[in-house]
Design a protein around this motif. Structure first.
Motif, PDB file in Angstrom:
ATOM      1  N   THR A  37      -3.158   1.793   9.129  1.00 35.15           N
ATOM      2  CA  THR A  37      -3.317   0.773   8.063  1.00 35.15           C
ATOM      3  C   THR A  37      -2.268  -0.330   8.198  1.00 35.15           C
ATOM      4  O   THR A  37      -1.736  -0.826   7.206  1.00 35.15           O
ATOM      5  CB  THR A  37      -3.198   1.427   6.670  1.00 35.15           C
ATOM      6  OG1 THR A  37      -1.922   2.094   6.575  1.00 35.15           O
ATOM      7  CG2 THR A  37      -4.310   2.410   6.431  1.00 35.15           C
ATOM      8  N   SER A  75       1.771   4.236  -3.112  1.00 36.91           N
ATOM      9  CA  SER A  75       1.617   5.694  -2.957  1.00 36.91           C
ATOM     10  C   SER A  75       2.828   6.467  -3.478  1.00 36.91           C
ATOM     11  O   SER A  75       2.774   7.690  -3.637  1.00 36.91           O
ATOM     12  CB  SER A  75       1.391   6.047  -1.480  1.00 36.91           C
ATOM     13  OG  SER A  75       2.602   5.923  -0.730  1.00 36.91           O
ATOM     14  N   ARG A 118       0.836  -1.207   0.000  1.00 36.35           N
ATOM     15  CA  ARG A 118       0.000   0.000   0.000  1.00 36.35           C
ATOM     16  C   ARG A 118       0.871   1.258   0.000  1.00 36.35           C
ATOM     17  O   ARG A 118       0.629   2.197  -0.754  1.00 36.35           O
ATOM     18  CB  ARG A 118      -0.926  -0.019   1.221  1.00 36.35           C
ATOM     19  CG  ARG A 118      -1.965   1.097   1.222  1.00 36.35           C
ATOM     20  CD  ARG A 118      -2.819   1.033   2.473  1.00 36.35           C
ATOM     21  NE  ARG A 118      -3.699  -0.130   2.484  1.00 36.35           N
ATOM     22  CZ  ARG A 118      -3.647  -1.105   3.396  1.00 36.35           C
ATOM     23  NH1 ARG A 118      -2.747  -1.052   4.349  1.00 36.35           N
ATOM     24  NH2 ARG A 118      -4.477  -2.111   3.347  1.00 36.35           N
TER      25      ARG A 118
END
Length: 543
Positions: A424, A392, A388
């Motif tokens: 997260t 980004s 994740r």
């Protein structure tokens, strides 16, 4: 037994080969035809109008087949190669009073770049016993069968005949989840000509290998994840090999980027490097059987000593975690010798589940499915926050301009990543508590992170290049050339041609119609130039 290293038997091995090596010379050996050879006697028609060099089909599956003799003083060896290969071994030992030490010893070895452990062991079980009875003609016939096999294309289900037996296998893809057996789902009806159906070509019996240490399986997962130096001391080469391969497999789908040697011997060229005490042990997993290693590798930080692996249905006594200082004698008891303190709390739920399976005599295959799923979920919980964050770092698509170089990825900043874990992190998908932050900090310094991030960075850079190509294709290039000089137009053509070559060479994830559209643009631009330049530019590169 499975081996890994240059030429498959461990780099640096020295010693005479047995006379009967079925990969050395002549057309009847499974070796590649030399580059530039004329396609006459060595060319065969594959039935589809194509000429195939003799042994091209064989080479798609195997590098060579060797018969290895043993010199009791020097050890075993085949010619070395700088690339890594996997060696699959069928060993025969027969009492013979006429020989020194009273035994005849010989191995049949399949050497391949394919890590299809279960598949090649199955092949060996089919052909090796017969070979030792019938010798080279039988082996040559088996090699001819392999030469007729279709190429091992990922995702394909194949029927592979060898010496009267037909094996049905499915070639795995990089998208397969560990432990899935697509071949079973594909087999809706019984095929009368199929002798063997393999649910997997590459996975080992995970629970059988972890059985003596399953109480500590989570700690071993951490050690493998972090690329820690590990030694597996086992009573036999097969048990050593299987345990090392199971360890490497436990962090799947994350690739293990360090080195691993399923069967390491005193004849390997790295023997001195690995046994020296003047430097820290390297990031590698070694499988050994020689009792001599109990002394020479005593300084390694993590040593797993196992007894005989029990057949399916029998459960060995669980070994304990012991301090390294207790590993002093050759008759040390089985155990995990380490001072390592795990970052994560032990998951008692998986242990209860496996123990219940033992009590209920659940088949080893079913236990392996449970353990593999557990490792998969643990690895995915760990890697998803990294995926994740790395995603980004990708520039926004709107920042990609056809008239500028593709934008660069943002830099990976460890502290910035750590801050993302609060909201997260792995707690979203895993029930396991513990020092996840500490585990990530350690992982970011490991070879596995380095290899994983380099792979992801390459994939993302290629994606940016592909998006840049697509942006170029959407431009009205004929309108552009009306506003620019001839020199600038020629420069654009050359750059576009280089882009095409790069896309082909690096297998960029570009849509086929994008490539075709770009070729059309290039041809249209060239045709708008004077004839003398047209001839030169059409000859430069390929459109």
């Amino acid at each position: 037994m499975a081996l890994r290293g240059p030429a498959g038997l461990g780099p640096g091995s020295r010693g005479p080969l047995d006379e009967s090596v079925a990969a050395a010379e002549g057309r009847e050996a499974p070796a590649l035809v030399a580059a530039g050879a004329t396609l006459e006697d060595d060319e065969e028609d594959d039935g589809r109008g194509r000429g195939l060099l003799r042994w091209d089909g064989f080479s798609a599956w195997l590098h060579c087949v060797c018969v290895v003799g043993f010199d009791l003083e020097l050890g075993q060896a085949v010619e070395k190669d700088p690339a890594y290969f996997y060696g699959y071994v069928y060993f025969r030992q027969v009492r013979d009073k006429t020989l020194k030490r009273g035994y005849f010893q010989k191995s049949l070895v399949l050497i391949s770049k394919l890590p299809y452990i279960h598949f090649f062991h199955t092949v060996l079980k089919q052909i090796a016993p017969e070979y030792f009875e019938k010798n080279e003609p039988y082996l040559e016939a088996a090699c001819n069968d392999v030469d007729r096999w279709p190429a091992p294309v990922p995702g394909k289900t194949l029927h592979l005949p060898i010496m009267g037996v037909v094996m049905k296998v499915r070639i795995p893809t990089c998208y397969d989840k560990p432990g899935t057996t697509q071949i079973v789902q594909l087999t809706q009806q019984v095929d009368s000509h199929i002798s063997v159906i393999l649910p997997t070509v590459h996975e080992v019996d995970l629970f059988r290998c972890f059985c003596p240490v399953f109480l500590h399986s989570q700690m071993l997962w951490e050690l493998v994840l972090l690329g820690e130096p590990i030694v597996v001391m086992a009573p036999s080469p097969s048990e050593s090999s299987e345990t090392v391969l199971a360890l490497v497999n436990c962090i799947s789908p994350l690739k293990y980027f360090s080195d691993f040697r399923p069967y390491f011997t005193i004849h390997d060229s790295e023997f001195k490097e690995y046994t020296t005490r003047t430097q820290a042990p390297p990031s590698v997993i070694l499988g050994v059987t020689n009792p001599f290693f109990a002394k020479t590798l005593q300084h390694w930080p993590h040593i797993i000593r196992i007894g005989d692996l029990k057949p399916a249905g029998e459960i060995p006594k669980q070994v304990k975690v012991k301090k390294l200082k207790n590993l002093k004698t050759l008759d040390s008891k089985p155990g995990v010798y380490t001072s390592y303190k795990p970052y994560l709390n032990r998951d008692e739920e998986i242990i209860k589940q496996l123990q219940k399976g033992v009590q209920q005599k659940r088949p080893s295959e079913a236990q392996s499915v449970i353990l593999r799923r557990y490792f998969l979920e643990l690895t995915q919980s760990f890697i998803i926050p990294l995926e994740r964050y790395v995603a980004s770092l990708m520039p926004l698509q709107k920042s990609i301009s056809p008239w500028k170089s593709p934008p660069q990825l943002r830099q990976f900043l460890p502290e910035e990543f750590m801050k993302t874990l609060e909201k997260t992190g792995p707690q979203l998908t895993s029930r396991i508590k513990g020092d996840w932050i500490g585990l990530y900090r350690h992982f970011l310094k490991s070879p596995n992170f380095d290899g994983w991030f380099k792979t992801r960075r390459k994939e993302m850079t290629q994606k940016l290049e592909a998006l840049h190509l697509e942006a170029l294709c959407e431009e009205d290039l004929l309108l552009w050339i009306q506003k620019h000089t001839e020199v600038e137009i020629v420069d654009l053509v050359l750059k576009l041609k280089n882009k095409l070559l790069q896309a082909d060479r690096e297998h960029l994830p570009v849509k086929p119609d994008t490539m075709e559209k770009l070729r059309t643009h290039i041809d249209a631009i060239i045709l708008a130039l004077p004839e003398d330049l047209q001839g030169i530019l059409f000859k430069t590169g390929m459109t």
